[in-house]
Design a protein around this motif. Structure first.
Motif, mmCIF file in Angstrom:
data_model
loop_
_atom_site.group_PDB
_atom_site.id
_atom_site.type_symbol
_atom_site.label_atom_id
_atom_site.label_comp_id
_atom_site.label_asym_id
_atom_site.label_seq_id
_atom_site.Cartn_x
_atom_site.Cartn_y
_atom_site.Cartn_z
ATOM 1 N N ALA A 81 0.906 -1.236 -0.127
ATOM 2 C CA ALA A 81 -0.074 0.049 -0.106
ATOM 3 C C ALA A 81 0.966 1.045 0.071
ATOM 4 O O ALA A 81 1.913 1.168 0.668
ATOM 5 N N PRO A 82 0.372 2.286 -0.454
ATOM 6 C CA PRO A 82 1.202 3.689 -0.482
ATOM 7 C C PRO A 82 1.734 4.061 0.714
ATOM 8 O O PRO A 82 3.093 4.446 0.891
ATOM 9 N N GLU A 83 0.830 4.068 1.600
ATOM 10 C CA GLU A 83 1.363 4.510 3.142
ATOM 11 C C GLU A 83 2.309 3.721 3.744
ATOM 12 O O GLU A 83 3.630 4.204 4.278
ATOM 13 N N ALA A 84 2.446 2.322 3.473
ATOM 14 C CA ALA A 84 3.369 1.432 3.861
ATOM 15 C C ALA A 84 4.671 1.614 3.172
ATOM 16 O O ALA A 84 5.900 1.464 3.796
ATOM 17 N N HIS A 85 4.628 2.108 1.879
ATOM 18 C CA HIS A 85 5.778 2.270 1.024
ATOM 19 C C HIS A 85 6.400 3.393 1.426
ATOM 20 O O HIS A 85 7.527 3.613 1.602
ATOM 21 N N HIS A 86 5.974 4.451 1.746
ATOM 22 C CA HIS A 86 6.577 5.734 2.300
ATOM 23 C C HIS A 86 7.129 5.596 3.576
ATOM 24 O O HIS A 86 8.250 6.013 3.747
ATOM 25 N N LYS A 87 6.620 4.839 4.357
ATOM 26 C CA LYS A 87 6.917 4.259 5.889
ATOM 27 C C LYS A 87 8.195 3.721 5.674
ATOM 28 O O LYS A 87 9.156 3.858 6.271
ATOM 29 N N ALA A 88 8.014 2.700 4.814
ATOM 30 C CA ALA A 88 9.237 1.575 4.825
ATOM 31 C C ALA A 88 10.636 2.411 4.207
ATOM 32 O O ALA A 88 11.788 2.304 4.458
ATOM 33 N N LEU A 89 10.213 3.299 2.931
ATOM 34 C CA LEU A 89 11.543 4.033 2.603
ATOM 35 C C LEU A 89 12.073 5.120 3.398
ATOM 36 O O LEU A 89 13.157 5.143 3.900
ATOM 37 N N GLU A 90 11.061 5.662 4.435
ATOM 38 C CA GLU A 90 11.612 6.689 5.435
ATOM 39 C C GLU A 90 12.401 5.784 6.284
ATOM 40 O O GLU A 90 13.401 6.169 7.032
ATOM 41 N N LEU A 91 12.059 4.521 6.870
ATOM 42 C CA LEU A 91 12.512 3.787 8.087
ATOM 43 C C LEU A 91 14.135 3.303 7.556
ATOM 44 O O LEU A 91 14.896 3.106 8.435
ATOM 45 N N THR A 92 14.032 3.092 6.316
ATOM 46 C CA THR A 92 15.483 2.232 5.641
ATOM 47 C C THR A 92 16.339 3.371 4.961
ATOM 48 O O THR A 92 17.186 2.672 4.326
ATOM 49 N N ARG A 93 16.231 4.557 5.272
ATOM 50 C CA ARG A 93 17.098 5.302 4.443
ATOM 51 C C ARG A 93 18.537 5.087 4.749
ATOM 52 O O ARG A 93 19.345 5.364 3.840
ATOM 53 N N SER A 94 18.813 4.600 5.870
ATOM 54 C CA SER A 94 20.313 4.546 6.204
ATOM 55 C C SER A 94 20.635 2.983 6.296
ATOM 56 O O SER A 94 21.496 2.523 6.834
ATOM 57 N N MET A 95 19.779 2.101 5.866
ATOM 58 C CA MET A 95 19.940 0.721 6.040
ATOM 59 C C MET A 95 20.107 0.128 4.365
ATOM 60 O O MET A 95 19.657 0.530 3.600
ATOM 61 N N ALA A 96 20.833 -1.166 4.479
ATOM 62 C CA ALA A 96 21.031 -1.958 3.403
ATOM 63 C C ALA A 96 19.829 -3.013 3.114
ATOM 64 O O ALA A 96 20.058 -4.014 3.317
ATOM 65 N N VAL A 97 18.775 -2.320 2.794
ATOM 66 C CA VAL A 97 17.502 -3.376 2.575
ATOM 67 C C VAL A 97 16.683 -2.906 1.257
ATOM 68 O O VAL A 97 16.580 -1.727 1.014
ATOM 69 N N ASP A 98 16.355 -3.952 0.653
ATOM 70 C CA ASP A 98 15.780 -3.545 -0.505
ATOM 71 C C ASP A 98 14.201 -3.504 -0.054
ATOM 72 O O ASP A 98 13.591 -4.152 0.544
ATOM 73 N N VAL A 99 13.637 -2.343 -0.510
ATOM 74 C CA VAL A 99 12.077 -2.036 -0.614
ATOM 75 C C VAL A 99 11.380 -2.043 -1.989
ATOM 76 O O VAL A 99 12.035 -1.122 -2.801
ATOM 77 N N VAL A 100 10.615 -2.905 -2.195
ATOM 78 C CA VAL A 100 9.810 -3.014 -3.266
ATOM 79 C C VAL A 100 8.422 -2.739 -3.121
ATOM 80 O O VAL A 100 7.909 -3.346 -2.076
#
Length: 143
Positions: A81-100
């Motif tokens: 969901a868009p809301e979850a995608h934005h939150k995941a990108l925000e949380l993982t900015r400094s992490m080596a994790v793929d967000v799709v």
């Protein structure tokens, strides 16, 4: 093949727990799969109905948020969901994790008879099962 996957949606009530159950059934046994929501939600009984049709269950799952996860490291975060995608990108900015992002319809907007509403949930289940088969269980790319 990722070793740990988190599915995220708005309230961890429909899409992400459904994806979690489908992925656990489709992926190798050593793969860690979890789900979470951005906000608190209530369990949705239609999820049980459509998963039962394919021999799966979410068991005693109760919707929970990211803050309530036992583990917070994942190779891949799949947002539904868009809301979850934005939150995941925000949380993982400094992490080596793929967000799709796998855009997935919200079946709660369906109206009509019970069969029509259950049909919307089936469509989400089948959509997620297809993506999991082609992008996670198959040899295709996750994204």
């Amino acid at each position: 093949m990722p070793r740990s996957i988190l599915f995220m949606c708005g309230m961890n009530a429909i899409r992400s727990p459904m994806a979690e159950a489908l992925a656990k059934a489709a992926l190798p046994k050593g793969t860690y799969v979890a789900s979470a929501g951005v906000r608190h939600g209530e369990r949705d009984p239609f999820v049980d109905v459509v998963l039962d049709e394919v021999g799966l269950t979410i068991g005693r799952h109760q919707p929970h948020t990211l803050d309530e996860l036992e583990d917070d490291y994942f190779d891949v975060i799949v947002t539904l969901a868009p809301e979850a995608h934005h939150k995941a990108l925000e949380l993982t900015r400094s992490m080596a994790v793929d967000v799709v992002y796998w855009p997935t319809p919200d079946p709660t907007v369906a109206t009509g008879t019970r069969d029509q509403i259950v049909g919307a949930y089936r469509a989400v289940r089948d959509h997620l099962a297809g993506l999991i088969a082609s992008r996670l269980a198959g040899r295709g790319q996750v994204g």
